[in-house]
Design a protein around this motif. Structure first.
Motif, short mmCIF file in Angstrom:
data_model
loop_
_atom_site.label_atom_id
_atom_site.label_comp_id
_atom_site.label_asym_id
_atom_site.label_seq_id
_atom_site.Cartn_x
_atom_site.Cartn_y
_atom_site.Cartn_z
N ALA A 1 0.84 -1.20 0.00
CA ALA A 1 0.00 0.00 0.00
C ALA A 1 0.87 1.25 0.00
O ALA A 1 0.63 2.20 -0.75
CB ALA A 1 -0.93 0.00 1.21
N VAL A 2 1.90 1.26 0.84
CA VAL A 2 2.78 2.42 0.92
C VAL A 2 3.59 2.58 -0.36
O VAL A 2 3.70 3.68 -0.92
CB VAL A 2 3.72 2.31 2.14
N THR A 3 4.15 1.48 -0.85
CA THR A 3 5.02 1.57 -2.02
C THR A 3 4.26 2.00 -3.26
O THR A 3 4.72 2.84 -4.03
CB THR A 3 5.69 0.20 -2.27
N TRP A 4 3.07 1.43 -3.45
CA TRP A 4 2.29 1.75 -4.66
C TRP A 4 1.42 2.98 -4.47
O TRP A 4 1.17 3.71 -5.42
CB TRP A 4 1.44 0.54 -5.08
N GLY A 5 0.97 3.20 -3.26
CA GLY A 5 0.06 4.32 -3.01
C GLY A 5 0.78 5.64 -2.79
O GLY A 5 0.40 6.67 -3.34
N LEU A 6 1.83 5.59 -1.95
CA LEU A 6 2.52 6.84 -1.60
C LEU A 6 3.90 6.91 -2.25
O LEU A 6 4.68 7.81 -1.95
CB LEU A 6 2.69 6.94 -0.08
N GLY A 7 4.19 5.96 -3.13
CA GLY A 7 5.52 5.87 -3.72
C GLY A 7 6.01 7.18 -4.30
O GLY A 7 7.15 7.59 -4.08
N GLY A 8 5.13 7.86 -5.05
CA GLY A 8 5.52 9.11 -5.68
C GLY A 8 5.91 10.18 -4.68
O GLY A 8 6.78 11.01 -4.95
N LEU A 9 5.28 10.14 -3.52
CA LEU A 9 5.56 11.16 -2.50
C LEU A 9 6.80 10.82 -1.68
O LEU A 9 7.54 11.70 -1.26
CB LEU A 9 4.36 11.27 -1.55
N LEU A 10 7.00 9.53 -1.45
CA LEU A 10 8.03 9.12 -0.50
C LEU A 10 9.39 8.84 -1.12
O LEU A 10 10.42 9.10 -0.50
CB LEU A 10 7.58 7.88 0.26
N PHE A 11 9.40 8.30 -2.34
CA PHE A 11 10.69 7.82 -2.84
C PHE A 11 11.13 8.59 -4.08
O PHE A 11 10.33 9.07 -4.83
CB PHE A 11 10.60 6.32 -3.16
#
Lengths: 160, 162
Positions: free
Chosen positions: A150-160
């Motif tokens: 969920a974090v990698t695919w959902g917030l990936g653009g924001l976090l990484f």
């Protein structure tokens, strides 16, 4: 000996990591699990805590966990220093920043809170739990991956 | 194995309820340290302590981590089956018994939160210590966060559903 200095193949790594479970039982009589070490460190830091989770925790019976994680750090030092031809950094260079520190701190918070609430992590639930056919551990592992995906695919653009 | 040399395993007058499994002999401490070193070396050589490997796992870019975890579980499962089947005891003669972790709401909520933290930091609890030992000082922030999270859970535990 060339291969020794390179990253080891998945099958060798998997077999040797899996053997940790029986070896730790046979050699020391302990169940493999690492996240309880956080609770032990917390209990050692606040032995008179009014919180039952820390104050009533058996610090003596769980002291071995601190020895275990110190061993992990020593082993990693040995492997990085003497068993790697070209040691790669554990974290991407972008993490070496104020923003990176905040990400690691927040992510770490989720690790500490989550593993303690779930009662285990990848070692205690996924490896030890599933290998002992404990179904809540299988469910926990599914949730580990659900959260990570969920974090990698959902917030990936924001976090990484 | 003779355990009478170990004073910790002797029933103490003031601690009559001490269970044999809860004590750790000097030999067991030594073995625990060695197993920690063994695992620390493995965390580095298998690269499971590297952020990129975890990231690529969650992106399904490579099967490396899935293969390692699955192999580890299968090997551990076969070994535990044998230990239970043959009633093998530890080298100090103690019975080997797995204490099941029971189901409660936290397994789902906590498990999902941990998974999120794993994806962000590229480390589960073991590799945090491996990253620090391997000289990745930024991982001290991960450890500090993990301890804060643990303290937060300790404080909130009575209010959380279990």
């Amino acid at each position: 000996m060339q291969w020794l200095m390179q990253p080891w193949p998945w099958w060798l790594s998997g077999i040797l990591i899996g053997l940790t479970v029986p070896l730790l039982y046979l050699l020391a009589g302990k169940a493999f699990g690492i996240s309880t070490s956080l609770q032990e460190i917390g209990a050692l830091c606040s032995p008179n805590s009014k919180l039952d989770y820390l104050g009533k925790f058996d610090r003596k019976a769980n002291l071995w966990l601190v020895v275990f994680v110190v061993g992990i750090a020593i082993g990693s030092f040995i492997a990085t220093r003497f068993l790697s031809r070209d040691p790669k950094p554990f974290l991407p260079a972008s993490m070496e920043s104020v923003g990176g520190a905040i990400k690691l701190l927040c992510g770490g918070f989720l690790i500490g809170f989550g593993t303690r609430y779930a009662g285990g992590c990848t070692s205690g639930h996924s490896i030890t739990g599933i290998s002992n056919l404990n179904w809540p551990s299988l469910l926990a592992t599914v949730c580990f991956f659900a959260g990570g995906l969920a974090v990698t695919w959902g917030l990936g653009g924001l976090l990484f | 194995m003779n355990t009478t040399l170990d004073p910790a395993s002797q029933p103490q007058g003031d601690q009559p309820e001490q269970q044999p499994q809860k004590t750790t002999s000097p030999l067991a401490y030594t073995m625990v340290l060695l197993m920690g070193v063994y695992l620390g070396i493995l965390f580095v050589k298998s690269e499971v302590a590297r952020w990129e490997r975890i990231h690529d796992m969650f992106l399904f870019r490579e099967p490396h981590m899935y293969l390692i975890i699955t192999t580890a579980i299968v090997v551990a499962m076969a070994a535990m089956w044998m230990i239970k089947r043959l009633k093998i005891k530890s080298i100090e003669g103690k019975p080997i018994e797995y204490t099941p972790k029971r189901y409660h709401t936290g397994v789902v909520i906590g498990g999902t939160l941990f998974g999120a933290g794993w994806a962000i930091t590229g480390a589960c609890p073991g590799p945090i210590y491996a990253q620090i030992g391997g000289g990745q000082w930024m991982a001290l922030f991960t450890l500090a966060g993990a301890l804060l999270g643990m303290f937060a859970y300790a404080a909130l535990k009575p209010k959380l559903p279990h």
